[in-house]
Design a protein around this motif. Structure first.
Motif, mmCIF file in Angstrom:
data_model
loop_
_atom_site.group_PDB
_atom_site.id
_atom_site.type_symbol
_atom_site.label_atom_id
_atom_site.label_comp_id
_atom_site.label_asym_id
_atom_site.label_seq_id
_atom_site.Cartn_x
_atom_site.Cartn_y
_atom_site.Cartn_z
ATOM 1 N N UNK A 41 61.781 97.946 59.900
ATOM 2 C CA UNK A 41 62.926 98.859 59.888
ATOM 3 C C UNK A 41 63.972 98.356 58.904
ATOM 4 N N UNK A 42 64.302 97.069 59.028
ATOM 5 C CA UNK A 42 65.380 96.509 58.212
ATOM 6 C C UNK A 42 65.021 96.527 56.726
ATOM 7 N N UNK A 45 65.193 100.148 55.517
ATOM 8 C CA UNK A 45 66.580 100.593 55.491
ATOM 9 C C UNK A 45 67.277 100.027 54.254
ATOM 10 N N UNK A 46 66.956 98.767 53.895
ATOM 11 C CA UNK A 46 67.519 98.160 52.683
ATOM 12 C C UNK A 46 67.123 98.938 51.438
ATOM 13 N N UNK A 49 69.277 101.839 49.888
ATOM 14 C CA UNK A 49 70.415 101.529 49.012
ATOM 15 C C UNK A 49 69.996 101.420 47.556
ATOM 16 N N UNK A 72 81.869 110.683 60.073
ATOM 17 C CA UNK A 72 80.765 109.950 60.683
ATOM 18 C C UNK A 72 80.423 110.608 62.027
ATOM 19 N N UNK A 190 58.670 108.042 62.443
ATOM 20 C CA UNK A 190 59.829 108.644 61.770
ATOM 21 C C UNK A 190 61.125 108.273 62.477
ATOM 22 N N UNK A 191 62.076 107.772 61.709
ATOM 23 C CA UNK A 191 63.352 107.314 62.258
ATOM 24 C C UNK A 191 64.471 107.750 61.332
ATOM 25 N N UNK A 194 71.621 106.712 59.618
ATOM 26 C CA UNK A 194 72.936 107.337 59.436
ATOM 27 C C UNK A 194 73.293 107.421 57.949
ATOM 28 N N UNK A 197 77.484 105.939 55.783
ATOM 29 C CA UNK A 197 77.929 104.783 54.989
ATOM 30 C C UNK A 197 77.325 104.816 53.598
ATOM 31 N N UNK A 200 79.484 107.179 51.701
ATOM 32 C CA UNK A 200 80.740 106.498 51.349
ATOM 33 C C UNK A 200 80.511 105.562 50.157
ATOM 34 N N UNK A 201 79.380 104.895 50.189
ATOM 35 C CA UNK A 201 79.038 103.929 49.141
ATOM 36 C C UNK A 201 78.930 104.596 47.763
ATOM 37 N N UNK A 204 81.930 107.763 44.818
ATOM 38 C CA UNK A 204 82.539 107.811 43.488
ATOM 39 C C UNK A 204 81.525 108.063 42.380
ATOM 40 N N UNK A 205 80.270 108.219 42.772
ATOM 41 C CA UNK A 205 79.277 108.536 41.741
ATOM 42 C C UNK A 205 78.824 109.980 41.930
ATOM 43 N N UNK B 36 63.264 102.561 70.627
ATOM 44 C CA UNK B 36 62.422 101.979 69.598
ATOM 45 C C UNK B 36 62.773 100.496 69.461
ATOM 46 N N UNK B 41 68.895 96.570 66.877
ATOM 47 C CA UNK B 41 69.174 96.083 65.520
ATOM 48 C C UNK B 41 69.956 97.139 64.748
ATOM 49 N N UNK B 46 74.840 99.085 62.185
ATOM 50 C CA UNK B 46 75.810 100.155 61.931
ATOM 51 C C UNK B 46 77.237 99.688 62.194
ATOM 52 N N UNK B 197 75.101 95.140 49.941
ATOM 53 C CA UNK B 197 75.506 96.554 49.918
ATOM 54 C C UNK B 197 76.849 96.754 50.605
ATOM 55 N N UNK B 201 80.093 98.272 48.883
ATOM 56 C CA UNK B 201 80.812 99.350 49.569
ATOM 57 C C UNK B 201 82.318 99.100 49.597
#
Lengths: 213, 213
Positions: A41-42, A45-46, A49, A72, A190-191, A194, A197, A200-201, A204-205, B36, B41, B46, B197, B201
Motif C-alpha cells: 500500500x505504502x 501510494x508513494x 506523487x 477535504x 482496489x483501494x 484521498x 493533499x 493541494x500539492x 500551483x501547477x 484492510x 497505516x 493521512x 512529498x 507540499x
C-alpha cells in the motif's frame, strides 16, 4: 492389535494437526518479518506523487473569476445509492455552468474507461505509468479521446458538468463539479486514496487556458 | 466396547479440528471485510498532512543566498553502522556552516526526545497532535527547550549542524544538513514515512527569518 492401530492412527492425526498449526504460525511470522502488511500500500501510494503533474482544472487567464474550490471531504457521508463514504474530492466550479471548465489529465497514462455510470455520470478513467487509476466523473462532454488512447499530463479529457445520479443523460442533480477519485491496487485489492493533499500539492501547477479550449 | 470408544474419540477430535479451522477462517474473513491490513497505516499517514504547518528551515530574507536543497532519497543506501535504507530526507545547507540555519518545528507538539544518538548526533524528537513522531537530527546546538515542553509550529528547536556518526560530540563526518524523519505507529509498530512529498507540499510555507534567530 486393533487397539494398537487405533492408537497409532490417533497419534498420527494429532502429530499432523500439530505440524499444521506450527507451519501456519511460522508462515505468518516470516511474512510479517519480511514485509509489513501495509508495505505494498505504502509503495503504491508513494508512486502517485511521482505520477501527478497537473491540477485537473486549468487556470483561466482570460477570466480570473472562473475559479474552483475544494475541501477535504474524505469519507464524508454520501447517500445516493445507499449510505457510503465519499472516496474522492469534489472540485466545485465558481460558475455553475455545464461544459465551461475544461478537465485535463493530471498524469500521463492510458484511457481505460469512458462512458456512463449511474453514480459517476459521464466519466473518464486513466491509468498512470505507475498503475494508479484516476477517475474523472460527472463530465458534461468528452474531448476526442477513446479507450486505449495514450494521453499526456495536461491533455484535455472533457468538460466539467453535473451528470450522474440516474439513468444515462441525467444532469442537474447537484452543482457543476469534478469528482476526482484516485485508486491503487495493493495486494490486488482496489483501494481509494484521498486526493485532497495531492491536489493541494499540485495546486500551483495549472495548465493555462487563454481561451475556451 | 473399547473400539467404539476409540472411534468416538477419533470422531470428536476430527470434529474439533474442523471447527477450529472453520472459526479461524471466519475470523480472518470478517477481519479483512471490516478492515484492510493497511487501514490504520493509511489513516495515520493521512493525519501527518493535517499536522504539518511549516517547512523546518526558515527563509532568510536578509540573505537570500542562504537556501537549502533536498532530493527524494527515500530508502537510498546508507552504510554507516551497517547497510540500511535512508528513512528520511536530508535538507542540505547551501552554506556549509554549523549553527547558521535555524531549525523550526514543522508542527505543534511535545518534545519527547533530546540528546545524542550515534547515528543522529544531537537530535530533537517531537510528537505532533495526531501522534506522529518528527525526528530532527545532526543539530549543531539546541534552542532553550527540554523534554516535556510544548512547542508550536514554527518555534525554533535548534541550529543545523553536522553532528553524529560517532561518539557524543563527533562533527564533520558529512556536510551540514538537517536529517528529517517522520514516523507513525500503525498496529503499534514504528514505521517511517517518506518526508519528501510532505516537504514539497509545505515548501512555500517558511517562517521568515530577518536576522539570526
Amino acid at each position: 492389535m486393533r487397539k494398537k492401530i487405533h492408537n497409532l492412527c490417533l497419534g498420527i492425526l494429532l502429530l499432523a494437526f500439530c505440524i499444521c498449526l506450527l507451519t501456519a504460525n511460522l508462515l505468518e511470522e516470516s511474512q510479517s518479518d519480511s514485509q509489513k502488511p501495509w508495505q505494498e500500500y505504502s509503495e503504491m501510494e508513494q508512486a502517485i506523487w511521482e505520477d501527478v503533474k497537473y491540477f485537473p482544472v486549468p487556470e483561466f487567464t482570460s477570466d480570473p473569476t472562473l475559479t474552483v474550490s475544494y475541501e477535504n471531504s474524505w469519507m464524508a457521508e454520501r447517500t445516493y445509492g445507499g449510505k457510503r463514504g465519499h472516496e474522492g474530492t469534489d472540485i466545485m466550479a465558481a460558475k455553475n455552468e455545464r461544459g465551461l471548465y475544461p478537465i485535463v489529465s493530471m498524469t500521463d497514462g492510458v484511457v481505460t474507461k469512458k462512458g456512463w455510470l449511474e453514480k459517476g455520470g459521464y466519466r473518464i478513467g486513466i491509468v498512470s505509468p505507475n498503475g494508479v487509476y484516476f477517475y474523472y466523473a460527472h463530465l458534461d462532454s468528452y474531448a476526442d479521446i477513446e479507450v486505449g488512447d495514450e494521453v499526456k499530463a495536461g491533455d484535455i479529457l472533457g468538460y466539467m458538468g453535473d451528470s450522474g445520479y440516474g439513468p444515462e443523460g441525467t444532469v442537474g442533480q447537484f452543482a457543476v463539479h469534478l469528482h476526482l477519485g484516485i485508486y491503487i491496487y495493493p495486494n490486488g485489492e482496489e483501494t481509494s486514496v484521498n486526493p485532497y493533499w495531492i491536489l493541494r500539492y499540485i495546486e500551483n501547477r495549472k495548465v493555462k487556458c487563454y481561451t475556451k479550449m
